[in-house]
Design a protein around this motif. Sequence first.
Motif, PDB file in Angstrom:
ATOM      1  N   HIS A 161       0.841  -1.191   0.000  1.00 58.00           N
ATOM      2  CA  HIS A 161       0.000   0.000   0.000  1.00 58.00           C
ATOM      3  C   HIS A 161       0.882   1.248   0.000  1.00 58.00           C
ATOM      4  CE1 HIS A 161       0.392   0.781   4.485  1.00 58.00           C
ATOM      5  NE2 HIS A 161       0.850  -0.464   4.382  1.00 58.00           N
ATOM      6  N   ASP A 162       0.226   2.399  -0.234  1.00 59.09           N
ATOM      7  CA  ASP A 162       0.897   3.716  -0.225  1.00 59.09           C
ATOM      8  C   ASP A 162       2.070   3.784  -1.219  1.00 59.09           C
ATOM      9  OD1 ASP A 162      -0.881   4.332   1.736  1.00 59.09           O
ATOM     10  OD2 ASP A 162       0.529   4.129   3.397  1.00 59.09           O
ATOM     11  N   LEU A 163       1.837   3.292  -2.435  1.00 59.92           N
ATOM     12  CA  LEU A 163       2.865   3.379  -3.476  1.00 59.92           C
ATOM     13  C   LEU A 163       2.976   4.817  -3.980  1.00 59.92           C
ATOM     14  CD1 LEU A 163       4.779   1.957  -5.612  1.00 59.92           C
ATOM     15  CD2 LEU A 163       2.756   1.897  -7.094  1.00 59.92           C
TER      16      LEU A 163
ATOM     17  N   GLY B 122      18.301   0.642 -11.988  1.00 60.39           N
ATOM     18  CA  GLY B 122      18.618   2.044 -11.762  1.00 60.39           C
ATOM     19  C   GLY B 122      17.592   2.812 -10.962  1.00 60.39           C
ATOM     20  N   VAL B 123      16.430   2.206 -10.679  1.00 60.02           N
ATOM     21  CA  VAL B 123      15.392   2.882  -9.905  1.00 60.02           C
ATOM     22  C   VAL B 123      15.766   2.835  -8.418  1.00 60.02           C
ATOM     23  CG1 VAL B 123      12.968   2.856  -9.213  1.00 60.02           C
ATOM     24  CG2 VAL B 123      13.594   2.379 -11.580  1.00 60.02           C
ATOM     25  N   GLU B 124      15.658   3.974  -7.750  1.00 61.55           N
ATOM     26  CA  GLU B 124      15.927   4.016  -6.313  1.00 61.55           C
ATOM     27  C   GLU B 124      14.650   3.630  -5.571  1.00 61.55           C
ATOM     28  OE1 GLU B 124      17.128   7.378  -3.031  1.00 61.55           O
ATOM     29  OE2 GLU B 124      18.345   7.248  -4.862  1.00 61.55           O
ATOM     30  N   ILE B 125      14.738   2.577  -4.774  1.00 61.84           N
ATOM     31  CA  ILE B 125      13.566   1.990  -4.129  1.00 61.84           C
ATOM     32  C   ILE B 125      13.672   2.146  -2.612  1.00 61.84           C
ATOM     33  CG2 ILE B 125      12.228  -0.125  -3.787  1.00 61.84           C
ATOM     34  CD1 ILE B 125      13.364  -1.103  -6.477  1.00 61.84           C
ATOM     35  N   LEU B 126      12.592   2.589  -1.992  1.00 60.26           N
ATOM     36  CA  LEU B 126      12.513   2.711  -0.539  1.00 60.26           C
ATOM     37  C   LEU B 126      11.269   1.947  -0.072  1.00 60.26           C
ATOM     38  CD1 LEU B 126      13.489   3.955   2.147  1.00 60.26           C
ATOM     39  CD2 LEU B 126      12.048   5.936   1.642  1.00 60.26           C
ATOM     40  N   ILE B 127      11.469   0.935   0.792  1.00 57.90           N
ATOM     41  CA  ILE B 127      10.380   0.091   1.269  1.00 57.90           C
ATOM     42  C   ILE B 127      10.238   0.252   2.780  1.00 57.90           C
ATOM     43  CG2 ILE B 127       9.404  -2.232   1.288  1.00 57.90           C
ATOM     44  CD1 ILE B 127      11.347  -2.982  -0.937  1.00 57.90           C
ATOM     45  N   HIS B 128       9.004   0.439   3.222  1.00 59.70           N
ATOM     46  CA  HIS B 128       8.730   0.559   4.662  1.00 59.70           C
ATOM     47  C   HIS B 128       7.828  -0.593   5.100  1.00 59.70           C
ATOM     48  CE1 HIS B 128       8.033   2.582   8.520  1.00 59.70           C
ATOM     49  NE2 HIS B 128       6.778   2.180   8.404  1.00 59.70           N
ATOM     50  N   PRO B 129       8.286  -1.439   6.046  1.00 60.34           N
ATOM     51  CA  PRO B 129       7.453  -2.554   6.504  1.00 60.34           C
ATOM     52  C   PRO B 129       6.454  -2.128   7.585  1.00 60.34           C
ATOM     53  CG  PRO B 129       9.609  -2.677   7.531  1.00 60.34           C
ATOM     54  CD  PRO B 129       9.640  -1.479   6.617  1.00 60.34           C
ATOM     55  N   ASP B 130       5.242  -2.629   7.469  1.00 59.80           N
ATOM     56  CA  ASP B 130       4.193  -2.401   8.470  1.00 59.80           C
ATOM     57  C   ASP B 130       3.655  -3.748   8.935  1.00 59.80           C
ATOM     58  OD1 ASP B 130       4.129   0.428   8.457  1.00 59.80           O
ATOM     59  OD2 ASP B 130       2.885   0.431   6.643  1.00 59.80           O
ATOM     60  N   PRO B 131       3.188  -3.841  10.201  1.00 61.64           N
ATOM     61  CA  PRO B 131       2.481  -5.054  10.618  1.00 61.64           C
ATOM     62  C   PRO B 131       1.198  -5.205   9.808  1.00 61.64           C
ATOM     63  CG  PRO B 131       2.272  -3.335  12.276  1.00 61.64           C
ATOM     64  CD  PRO B 131       3.287  -2.845  11.277  1.00 61.64           C
ATOM     65  N   GLU B 132       0.846  -6.421   9.485  1.00 62.72           N
ATOM     66  CA  GLU B 132      -0.300  -6.690   8.629  1.00 62.72           C
ATOM     67  C   GLU B 132      -1.561  -5.981   9.124  1.00 62.72           C
ATOM     68  OE1 GLU B 132      -2.753 -10.478   6.672  1.00 62.72           O
ATOM     69  OE2 GLU B 132      -1.204 -10.820   8.202  1.00 62.72           O
TER      70      GLU B 132
ATOM     71  N   HIS C  46      -2.058  -2.712   9.227  1.00 66.85           N
ATOM     72  CA  HIS C  46      -1.841  -1.330   9.658  1.00 66.85           C
ATOM     73  C   HIS C  46      -1.933  -0.378   8.465  1.00 66.85           C
ATOM     74  CE1 HIS C  46      -0.142   2.144  11.737  1.00 66.85           C
ATOM     75  NE2 HIS C  46       0.643   2.313  10.693  1.00 66.85           N
ATOM     76  N   VAL C  47      -2.674   0.729   8.644  1.00 74.55           N
ATOM     77  CA  VAL C  47      -2.810   1.746   7.600  1.00 74.55           C
ATOM     78  C   VAL C  47      -2.632   3.106   8.242  1.00 74.55           C
ATOM     79  CG1 VAL C  47      -4.317   2.795   5.885  1.00 74.55           C
ATOM     80  CG2 VAL C  47      -4.367   0.335   6.217  1.00 74.55           C
ATOM     81  N   ASP C  48      -1.789   3.930   7.646  1.00 72.75           N
ATOM     82  CA  ASP C  48      -1.591   5.296   8.122  1.00 72.75           C
ATOM     83  C   ASP C  48      -2.801   6.123   7.696  1.00 72.75           C
ATOM     84  OD1 ASP C  48      -0.842   7.834   8.787  1.00 72.75           O
ATOM     85  OD2 ASP C  48       1.067   7.812   7.682  1.00 72.75           O
TER      86      ASP C  48
END
Length: 304
Positions: A235-237, A280-290, A292-294
């Motif tokens: 989520h939150d792509l 070449g794409v810079e990727i940032l991944i944030h893990p959340d507990p199943e 959970h939604v901001d």
Amino acid sequence: MPALPVTGNLAQRAAMASVLVASLLLVLKLLAVSRTGSAAMLGSLADTGLDLVASLVTLLGVRVAATPADHNHRFGHGKAEALAALFQVALIAVAAVAIGWRSAHHFTGQHVVASADYGIGVSVIAIVFSIGLIAYQRHVVMRTGSLAIGTDSLHYQSDLVLNLSVIAALALEQYAGIRGADPLFGVAIALWLAWGAWTSANTAIDHLMDREWPLEERDRFLAIAAQHPELKGIHDLRTRSSGTQRFVQFHVWVDPAMSVFEAHRVMDEVEARLERDFPGVEILIHPDPEGHVDPSAPPVAIST
């Protein structure tokens, strides 16, 4: 993928070749305009002048794009290409207005095209050089994947049509005796330049405003990321482009009982898989507990 220094050198050589070709054609077309007085040739001259500016900006953009991120520019220097593109748009718009005005003036005056054979010869030379340059640019794009060189190549491909239109205008005006053909083609070239300015401005603004990737590409990215068996959802792509650099960040749901070490391993595996299809794409991944939604996040959530 080739090593970075090799790709950088190849891209810069292609940009230098583009500058040299545009400089040579600019001189030839300047002489052709003075000999023929053709409005269509004037439009072609203006376009070649813009080609030279574009090629210089491409050369600068390739060099700036290779500059590493620094303390004040942590996301790199890709936005410089969009700013340079807006500068080019201003030049193109002014040229389109000037050519359109002169062509319209030729409709009402006693304009006569002279030395059409000279203008046709210059246009043929321009076509030959453009074909050679496009072939070399395609070779470099295949080796490096450079978006800047690829875009420059597309511009020179459109020049082939432009030079053919100049040949048609000169031949119809002087040899077929169709009066008004030259200024008519001049107006058409002015409109073509104006359309190019409009589309280029939209592209540059999209980069500056961090427009999302096309939907099809985002869907493909998500489909590849979702293949990892330990992900419970994505989520939150968020995606954006900055010159030749592209960035992605998103959140993933994982098992709440998973350790930090295990979650880090999963993120590394997801990133490695994505880098094969999106190099070449810079990727940032944030893990959340199943689950959970901001609540402050945009309503973009895709579950696996």
